[in-house]
Design a protein around this motif. Structure first.
Motif, PDB file in Angstrom:
ATOM      1  N   ALA A  75      14.012 -37.357  10.334  1.00 30.44           N
ATOM      2  CA  ALA A  75      14.738 -36.712   9.184  1.00 30.44           C
ATOM      3  C   ALA A  75      14.700 -35.182   8.963  1.00 30.44           C
ATOM      4  CB  ALA A  75      13.944 -37.488   8.071  1.00 30.44           C
ATOM      5  N   ASP A  76      15.540 -34.534   8.496  1.00 25.59           N
ATOM      6  CA  ASP A  76      15.543 -33.170   8.114  1.00 25.59           C
ATOM      7  C   ASP A  76      15.518 -32.807   6.875  1.00 25.59           C
ATOM      8  OD1 ASP A  76      15.566 -32.723  10.863  1.00 25.59           O
ATOM      9  OD2 ASP A  76      17.806 -32.783  10.723  1.00 25.59           O
ATOM     10  N   ALA A  77      14.667 -31.868   6.332  1.00 25.87           N
ATOM     11  CA  ALA A  77      14.520 -31.302   4.964  1.00 25.87           C
ATOM     12  C   ALA A  77      15.689 -30.344   4.856  1.00 25.87           C
ATOM     13  CB  ALA A  77      13.427 -30.574   4.644  1.00 25.87           C
ATOM     14  N   THR A  78      16.715 -30.970   3.987  1.00 27.13           N
ATOM     15  CA  THR A  78      18.201 -30.121   4.034  1.00 27.13           C
ATOM     16  C   THR A  78      18.295 -29.684   2.506  1.00 27.13           C
ATOM     17  OG1 THR A  78      19.063 -32.161   3.884  1.00 27.13           O
ATOM     18  CG2 THR A  78      19.242 -31.131   5.976  1.00 27.13           C
ATOM     19  N   GLY A  79      17.329 -29.730   1.730  1.00 28.73           N
ATOM     20  CA  GLY A  79      17.417 -29.299   0.609  1.00 28.73           C
ATOM     21  C   GLY A  79      16.364 -27.963   0.448  1.00 28.73           C
ATOM     22  N   PHE A  80      15.731 -27.897  -1.014  1.00 31.01           N
ATOM     23  CA  PHE A  80      15.090 -26.869  -1.431  1.00 31.01           C
ATOM     24  C   PHE A  80      13.706 -27.262  -1.541  1.00 31.01           C
ATOM     25  CE2 PHE A  80      19.618 -25.885  -2.398  1.00 31.01           C
ATOM     26  CZ  PHE A  80      19.991 -24.896  -1.407  1.00 31.01           C
ATOM     27  N   GLN A  81      13.299 -28.308  -1.569  1.00 29.57           N
ATOM     28  CA  GLN A  81      11.840 -28.768  -2.029  1.00 29.57           C
ATOM     29  C   GLN A  81      10.824 -28.301  -0.867  1.00 29.57           C
ATOM     30  OE1 GLN A  81      11.139 -29.925  -4.687  1.00 29.57           O
ATOM     31  NE2 GLN A  81      13.238 -30.690  -5.501  1.00 29.57           N
ATOM     32  N   GLU A  82       9.821 -27.491  -1.392  1.00 27.63           N
ATOM     33  CA  GLU A  82       8.875 -26.863  -0.444  1.00 27.63           C
ATOM     34  C   GLU A  82       7.968 -28.098   0.309  1.00 27.63           C
ATOM     35  OE1 GLU A  82       5.535 -23.565  -0.239  1.00 27.63           O
ATOM     36  OE2 GLU A  82       5.783 -24.710  -1.971  1.00 27.63           O
ATOM     37  N   ARG A  83       7.664 -29.116  -0.691  1.00 29.96           N
ATOM     38  CA  ARG A  83       6.848 -30.231   0.321  1.00 29.96           C
ATOM     39  C   ARG A  83       7.630 -30.861   1.178  1.00 29.96           C
ATOM     40  NH1 ARG A  83       8.925 -31.677  -4.390  1.00 29.96           N
ATOM     41  NH2 ARG A  83       9.923 -33.698  -4.978  1.00 29.96           N
ATOM     42  N   PHE A  84       9.137 -31.114   1.284  1.00 31.22           N
ATOM     43  CA  PHE A  84       9.740 -31.787   2.236  1.00 31.22           C
ATOM     44  C   PHE A  84       9.823 -30.900   3.511  1.00 31.22           C
ATOM     45  CE2 PHE A  84      11.996 -34.119  -1.283  1.00 31.22           C
ATOM     46  CZ  PHE A  84      10.946 -35.169  -1.247  1.00 31.22           C
ATOM     47  N   ALA A  85       9.896 -29.375   3.058  1.00 31.35           N
ATOM     48  CA  ALA A  85      10.097 -28.555   4.515  1.00 31.35           C
ATOM     49  C   ALA A  85       8.669 -28.673   5.149  1.00 31.35           C
ATOM     50  CB  ALA A  85      10.220 -27.110   3.825  1.00 31.35           C
ATOM     51  N   PRO A 284      22.020 -33.398   0.246  1.00 30.17           N
ATOM     52  CA  PRO A 284      20.702 -34.344  -0.001  1.00 30.17           C
ATOM     53  C   PRO A 284      19.473 -33.467   0.419  1.00 30.17           C
ATOM     54  CG  PRO A 284      21.682 -34.714   2.116  1.00 30.17           C
ATOM     55  CD  PRO A 284      22.570 -33.847   1.496  1.00 30.17           C
ATOM     56  N   GLU A 285      18.242 -33.507  -0.386  1.00 35.73           N
ATOM     57  CA  GLU A 285      17.114 -33.180   0.098  1.00 35.73           C
ATOM     58  C   GLU A 285      16.431 -33.538   1.569  1.00 35.73           C
ATOM     59  OE1 GLU A 285      15.323 -30.850  -1.618  1.00 35.73           O
ATOM     60  OE2 GLU A 285      16.477 -30.659  -3.547  1.00 35.73           O
ATOM     61  N   VAL A 286      17.102 -34.638   1.829  1.00 36.76           N
ATOM     62  CA  VAL A 286      16.390 -35.275   2.969  1.00 36.76           C
ATOM     63  C   VAL A 286      17.475 -35.819   3.607  1.00 36.76           C
ATOM     64  CG1 VAL A 286      14.855 -36.769   4.382  1.00 36.76           C
ATOM     65  CG2 VAL A 286      14.019 -35.475   2.234  1.00 36.76           C
TER      66      VAL A 286
END
Length: 447
Positions: A75-85, A284-286
């Motif tokens: 999966a990729d973090a494609t949004g702006f949430q730091e925790r997902f990045a 999407p965020e993810v």
């Protein structure tokens, strides 16, 4: 649900609320155990509350599932949430919002289960299903803690998790040190065996039962490295006539409670999942990783790729819904295809120079989607080649269902796949928990 220190919980007929930090919680706010469960009716309400905890947007209703896909590299973090990045890079700080909320979630499940067990004993409430359910969920909470925060691949490691078998309040929650990995697994297995002894078989896919506990125990034994028992428990579930592989992979998502489902966490309009909020928004965020996951599956015309939508910019995940308003998709916690994959691995581990029976199980899953392309013994000349094939099948079969990170860690591939140092194959303990416990809870090495 707002965030709260590990075990400062408020229970009222199975519903939980929380405050922003331990400093915001007054002791008078804690509902005493005598007020929470008083009879069979409130006991059964509290058991339903265990499912509510699992539905949290930071647990199986959302981020727990996304985290394992992100750190697992599919999966990729494609949004702006730091925790997902942070999860996307598999470089997670001790201040990560994700690990703080996940720690709370798993121990909320453990502590609520303990409350149920204690009140049943205190009030002499006789309900074997309720007791079995509490034991199951206590085991699940501890297991989810261990495979994230403990060195679960090293049976001799002292870095297990706090094993909590009594209901704890704010005064005692910070006094429980980490058990060893062996002790942690021991409690999880003890609880699941006790649950199995109490449960009946039931073909209801939305509530836990004897087969659910057997299936989870098969998974636990696989992680522990007890491969004969993993094979035996997986075989027990495979041989249960209440379950059968669907003829098509996607049927499990199109039909709730299908033949293949062993345990689905059911979401309704009033308590919908948070997964589509992150996966189906635009952008999407993810999203699913194209290069290392979706591309080859799509090139194979694998039906398992049909739950993903490639826009040319991002690959949307459609397992739970196709718009952020579609919040009723169930989370598949355990399904029969996983049991075949568990048995395949368990058999390969026991006879690494004879992979015939392991391949039979692996192909049982693979050829449902790719009937003309079984994996031949010539394709897997050794155990390492089998592991690589297994990882591909597990990724395609179980993607975005909470498995990938644990798979690559357990199979010793996380460092090479992700390019991370060994210590990062275990999430850090939230620094907040270490600080609040005044060092009783010891941080993982090198964090």
């Amino acid at each position: 649900m707002k965030k709260i220190h590990i075990l400062i919980l408020i229970l009222s007929f199975g519903m939980f609320t929380a405050c922003d930090s331990i400093l915001d919680v007054e002791l008078d706010d804690e509902i005493k155990t005598s007020e929470a469960i008083t009879d069979i009716i409130s006991l059964r309400s509290a058991v339903i509350g265990l499912y509510d905890i699992m539905q949290s947007g930071t647990y199986y209703g959302g981020e727990f599932i996304l985290a394992q896909a992100l750190t697992g590299g599919i999966a990729d973090a494609t949004g702006f949430q730091e925790r997902f990045a942070q999860l996307d890079k598999a470089i997670i700080p001790t201040s990560s919002d994700y690990i703080k909320s996940s720690w709370v979630d798993v121990y909320a499940l453990v502590n609520a289960s303990n409350l149920i067990l204690e009140k049943m004993a205190e009030l002499n409430l006789d309900d074997e299903n309720a007791k079995a359910s509490a034991l199951f969920f206590r085991a699940l909470g501890h297991f989810d803690a261990l495979r994230q925060f403990g060195q679960f691949t090293n049976s001799s490691s002292v870095y297990g998790i706090p094993v909590v078998t009594k209901y704890v309040d704010s005064e005692s929650s910070g006094t429980i040190a980490r058990a060893t990995v062996a002790e942690s697994f021991g409690q999880i297995i003890t609880d699941l065996n006790a649950a199995i002894a109490l449960f009946d078989y039931d073909d209801d896919r939305y509530f836990v039962s004897k087969a659910t506990a057997e299936a989870l125990l098969a998974r636990v034994y696989l992680y522990q490295g007890n491969y004969p028992m993993a094979e035996q428990l997986a075989s027990d579930v495979i041989g249960n006539n209440d379950y059968a592989l669907n003829s098509r992979f996607n049927d499990i998502y199109d039909t709730e409670g299908s033949d293949e489902a062993i345990f689905e966490l059911q979401f309704l309009g009033t308590d919908g999942n948070s997964l589509t909020e992150y996966l189906a928004t635009s952008p999407p965020e993810v999203s699913a990783n194209y290069q290392d996951f979706f591309r080859d599956m799509d090139a194979d015309d694998d039906p398992r790729s049909f739950r993903f939508y490639d826009t040319g910019r991002v690959v949307y995940v459609d397992k739970y819904g196709t718009s952020d308003n579609d919040i009723e998709g169930n989370a598949i916690i355990i399904k029969l295809s996983e049991m075949y994959l568990i048995r395949a691995e368990a058999r390969a581990r026991q006879t690494p120079t004879n992979l015939v029976t392991a391949l039979q199980d692996l192909n049982k899953v693979r050829t449902r989607s790719l009937p003309s392309r079984p994996i031949l013994i010539a394709n897997v000349p050794d155990f390492n080649a089998f592991v690589n094939a297994l990882l591909i099948e597990r990724a395609r079969e179980l993607a975005f269902e909470g498995h990938r990170w644990f798979d690559i860690v357990r199979l010793g591939k996380a460092e090479s796949i992700l390019g991370i140092p060994a210590f990062r194959t275990v999430y850090p303990i939230p620094q907040r928990e270490v600080s609040i416990s005044k060092g009783v809870i010891v941080q993982n090495p090198q964090y």
